[in-house]
Design an enzyme around this catalytic site. Structure first.
Site, short mmCIF file in Angstrom:
data_model
loop_
_atom_site.label_atom_id
_atom_site.label_comp_id
_atom_site.label_asym_id
_atom_site.label_seq_id
_atom_site.Cartn_x
_atom_site.Cartn_y
_atom_site.Cartn_z
N SER A 286 0.91 -1.09 0.05
CA SER A 286 0.02 -0.09 0.09
C SER A 286 1.12 1.15 -0.02
CB SER A 286 -0.63 0.16 1.23
OG SER A 286 -1.28 1.16 1.39
N TYR B 61 -1.88 -1.33 10.78
CA TYR B 61 -1.71 -1.45 9.31
C TYR B 61 -0.40 -0.94 8.70
CZ TYR B 61 -3.68 -1.19 4.45
OH TYR B 61 -4.07 -1.50 3.05
#
Ligand code: NAD
Length: 264
Positions: free
Chosen positions: A146, A159
């Site tokens: 990401s 995350y």
């Protein structure tokens, strides 16, 4: 190697691809894209309904009947994750989840879950896949990271930590795999139009204290030069590209699809 200027799609006939988190979003698009390129896809997820819908969709699509084999598995079971990866030629580590909380309010057990699914399971899947890849001197590992593998945002400690860890794991696999014909890379999208993002909007609105309709413009796309979400199919195309012969020198790096976010 094909001639220069030839538009290519990978020819993956005879290859087995394993995609985690295949029941939804990016994983689903990757499963269908790799199947369209000729691969037999082992679709791993804990969502039985989503997996069944994916397999049914493939079975209705021209050229894809039987190409997607659902495999129901919760990746918190790390031994099972390692076992399911045996014999795969292409591994797409995609399954993930998001929790948005300030660190001091972040439930430790949720931090543990995120790190287990998004970092430890990919390690175990790679571990399970490598012996076969090494024995045939060919393998492709694609880790769906990401922008948050490269940049942090507040309230996403688990995350961001997991994705930064995945970047390190991917680079290490690239160095170890190089003598054996195995490449390992990350694909790093900005915000993608998937249920993971839709579910986040209410959460972000509450945490930032703004109405849900302002989350997209004021929070999610604030740093993106291109003011739109990425489509899952665009991410799947990048994954497929990393499996082409033209991409065989690309390893240990990150293919960023972030609309200019990290150009800041
Ligand atoms: P999604 O929620 O649509 O799909 C995630 C899938 O992972 C689901 O099918 C879910 O069941 C599965 N999953 C979660 N935990 C699991 C577990 N314990 N065992 C088995 N399966 C499990 O999400 P998505 O947006 O498609 O995200 C896929 C990946 O892309 C994630 O790694 C995410 O971090 C990454 N990503 C997403 C975005 C985005 O904006 N959507 C951006 C960058 C990166």
């Amino acid at each position: 190697m094909t001639a220069p200027h030839t538009v290519t799609t990978p020819d993956l006939a005879g290859r087995t691809a394993l995609v985690t988190g295949a029941a939804s979003g990016i994983g689903r698009a990757c499963a269908l894209r790799l199947a369209a390129a000729g691969a037999k896809v082992r679709a791993v997820d804990r969502d039985a309904e989503g997996l069944a819908a994916l397999a049914a969709h493939a079975d209705r699509s021209p050229g894809l009947p039987g190409a997607v084999e659902p495999h129901l598995l919760d990746l918190m079971d790390l031994d099972a994750a390692e076992a399911v990866a045996a014999g795969t030629d292409i591994l797409v580590n995609n399954a993930g989840l998001q929790r948005v909380r300030p660190i001091e309010q972040f439930p430790p057990e949720e931090f543990h879950t995120v790190l287990t699914v998004m970092l430890e399971a990919p390690f175990r899947l790679i571990r399970g896949a490598l012996p076969h890849m090494y024995s045939q001197e060919w393998g492709r590992i694609v880790n769906i990271s990401s922008v948050h593998g490269l940049r942090a945002s507040p309230y996403k400690s688990a995350y961001v930590a997991a994705k930064h860890g995945l970047e390190g794991l991917s680079k290490t696999a690239a160095l170890e795999g190089a003598p054996h014909g195995v490449t390992s890379n990350c694909v790093n999208p900005g915000y993608v139009r998937t249920p993971l993002v839709e579910a986040q909007i209410a959460d972000q609105a509450a945490t930032h204290g703004i109405p849900p309709e302002r989350v997209l413009s004021d929070v999610l796309l604030k740093d993106s030069a291109l003011k739109r979400l990425v489509e899952p199919e665009e991410v799947a195309e990048a994954v497929a590209y990393l499996c082409t012969p033209q991409a065989s020198f690309i390893t240990g790096t990150s293919l960023v699809l972030d609309g200019g976010w990290t150009a800041h």
